[in-house]
Design a protein around this motif. Structure first.
Motif, PDB file in Angstrom:
ATOM      1  N   LYS A   1       0.781  -1.485   0.484  1.00  0.00           N
ATOM      2  CA  LYS A   1       0.112  -0.795   0.038  1.00  0.00           C
ATOM      3  C   LYS A   1       0.772   0.926  -0.066  1.00  0.00           C
ATOM      4  O   LYS A   1       0.660   1.777  -0.393  1.00  0.00           O
TER       5      LYS A   1
ATOM      6  N   GLN B   1      -0.306   9.116   3.979  1.00  0.00           N
ATOM      7  CA  GLN B   1      -1.771   7.955   3.444  1.00  0.00           C
ATOM      8  C   GLN B   1      -2.556   7.748   5.172  1.00  0.00           C
ATOM      9  O   GLN B   1      -3.730   7.544   5.013  1.00  0.00           O
TER      10      GLN B   1
ATOM     11  N   ARG C   1       2.313   1.807  -3.951  1.00  0.00           N
ATOM     12  CA  ARG C   1       1.491   2.375  -4.700  1.00  0.00           C
ATOM     13  C   ARG C   1       0.931   3.840  -4.045  1.00  0.00           C
ATOM     14  O   ARG C   1       0.433   4.488  -4.944  1.00  0.00           O
ATOM     15  N   TYR C   2       1.252   4.532  -2.403  1.00  0.00           N
ATOM     16  CA  TYR C   2       0.969   5.798  -2.442  1.00  0.00           C
ATOM     17  C   TYR C   2       1.739   6.636  -2.841  1.00  0.00           C
ATOM     18  O   TYR C   2       1.458   7.212  -3.363  1.00  0.00           O
TER      19      TYR C   2
ATOM     20  N   ILE D   1       1.722   7.056  -6.502  1.00  0.00           N
ATOM     21  CA  ILE D   1       0.376   7.680  -7.556  1.00  0.00           C
ATOM     22  C   ILE D   1       0.892   9.807  -6.647  1.00  0.00           C
ATOM     23  O   ILE D   1       0.781  10.321  -7.687  1.00  0.00           O
ATOM     24  N   ALA D   2       1.283   9.323  -5.660  1.00  0.00           N
ATOM     25  CA  ALA D   2       1.685  10.916  -5.085  1.00  0.00           C
ATOM     26  C   ALA D   2       2.890  11.338  -5.586  1.00  0.00           C
ATOM     27  O   ALA D   2       3.349  12.021  -5.086  1.00  0.00           O
ATOM     28  N   GLU D   3       3.761  10.952  -5.936  1.00  0.00           N
ATOM     29  CA  GLU D   3       5.457  11.192  -6.854  1.00  0.00           C
ATOM     30  C   GLU D   3       6.253  11.263  -5.519  1.00  0.00           C
ATOM     31  O   GLU D   3       6.506  12.426  -5.898  1.00  0.00           O
ATOM     32  N   ASP D   4       6.311  10.886  -4.222  1.00  0.00           N
ATOM     33  CA  ASP D   4       6.750  11.723  -3.096  1.00  0.00           C
ATOM     34  C   ASP D   4       8.074  10.381  -2.797  1.00  0.00           C
ATOM     35  O   ASP D   4       7.495   8.758  -2.596  1.00  0.00           O
TER      36      ASP D   4
END
Lengths: 144, 145
Positions: A27, A62, A30-31, A34-37
């Motif tokens: 998770k 998150q 994936r996070y 998507i957050a480009e972190d």
């Protein structure tokens, strides 16, 4: 949508039904994609071990979503339009942690022509330690 | 990319505007990452029958495009390693819909030192393409240097 709670039925001191989630490395991956972190503290164990955190931690962004999920579930539009969240991250979350989002009604008031319910919110880990603490508000239009 | 330091950030400083598209791909991955299967977010047939009259996007998704790295990116600079996300405030003021093209306006609302730590507060206001403000984020990291 009759599943949402109304302002009138909320009782000061009442605990809402918690939301329980397991944090996993998948998770987190994936996070952060998507957050480009791309901070390696979230994904690279070797790197993370050498930091003061001594291991991988989940992004605070998150985990705060679990509190929002609880409020969305119970209040719908009163959260989506008019919701407020004010939180502090006080402890790290690790992959594998079991997290419980809690909210307790602490005040009911009228403000700007709306009924406002105020909550104390927590995200706790499996050891019952706070990882996030703060407050939230849901705003209910009157005569609704 | 050059690192942006605490001293480079000035109270009141406006960062360049950003845009963000809430595509189905972004939304699907986001919902998987936060493990939220509310049918209001994923099932159009269900959502059409509700008072929302169609799918919406959870407003807390604001967190994915108002990160420190996102708001700094248009400056073509990066954050120094060791930045800690200390606190966060959100106000949600309008429904967010799949496909929305969002405009994000960010300022450095405050910066201060407390107990030897350097705090910065970024305020990001988010607007949809009709110009309606859908929410505001106040993000406060501890800046490492």
């Amino acid at each position: 949508m009759s599943c949402y709670r109304t302002f009138e039925e909320l009782i000061i001191g009442e605990e809402l039904t918690p939301v329980i989630k397991k944090m996993t490395q998948e998770k987190i991956n994936r996070y952060v994609s998507i957050a480009e972190d791309y901070n390696p503290i979230h994904t690279d164990e070797e790197f993370a071990k050498k930091t003061p955190f001594k291991g991988i931690i989940a992004p605070g962004y998150q985990t705060m979503a679990y509190i929002s999920e609880l409020m969305s579930r119970d209040f719908g539009n009163a959260w989506y339009v008019g919701g407020k969240l004010d939180i502090r991250m006080v402890k790290v979350v690790r992959p594998g942690d079991l997290l419980t989002a809690r909210a307790k009604v602490v005040d009911k008031k009228e403000e700007d022509g709306k009924n406002i319910a105020v909550f104390e919110v927590h995200l706790k880990n499996q050891d019952n330690e706070d990882v996030i603490i703060g407050s939230a508000e849901a705003a209910f239009p009157k005569n609704n | 990319m050059k690192e942006i330091l605490y001293d480079d950030l000035i109270k009141g400083m406006q960062l360049p505007d950003m845009t963000y598209a809430l595509t189905d791909d972004v939304i699907d991955k986001y919902l998987e990452a936060i493990d939220d299967l509310n049918p209001l977010y994923i099932d159009e047939d269900y959502a059409k029958k509700t008072s929302f009259n169609g799918r919406i996007v959870p407003p807390i998704s604001m967190a994915i495009y108002s990160t420190v790295s996102s708001v700094i990116k248009p400056l073509k600079q990066k954050t120094p390693p060791g930045l800690i996300h200390a606190s966060q405030k959100f106000e949600f003021t309008g429904l967010v819909r799949p496909g929305d093209e969002l405009l994000i306006k960010t300022i450095v609302e405050d910066k201060y030192e407390k107990k030897g730590r350097k705090y910065v507060v970024f305020k990001s206001e988010v607007f949809n393409k009709d110009g309606q403000k859908i929410g505001t984020s106040w993000l406060s990291p501890i800046w490492p240097k």
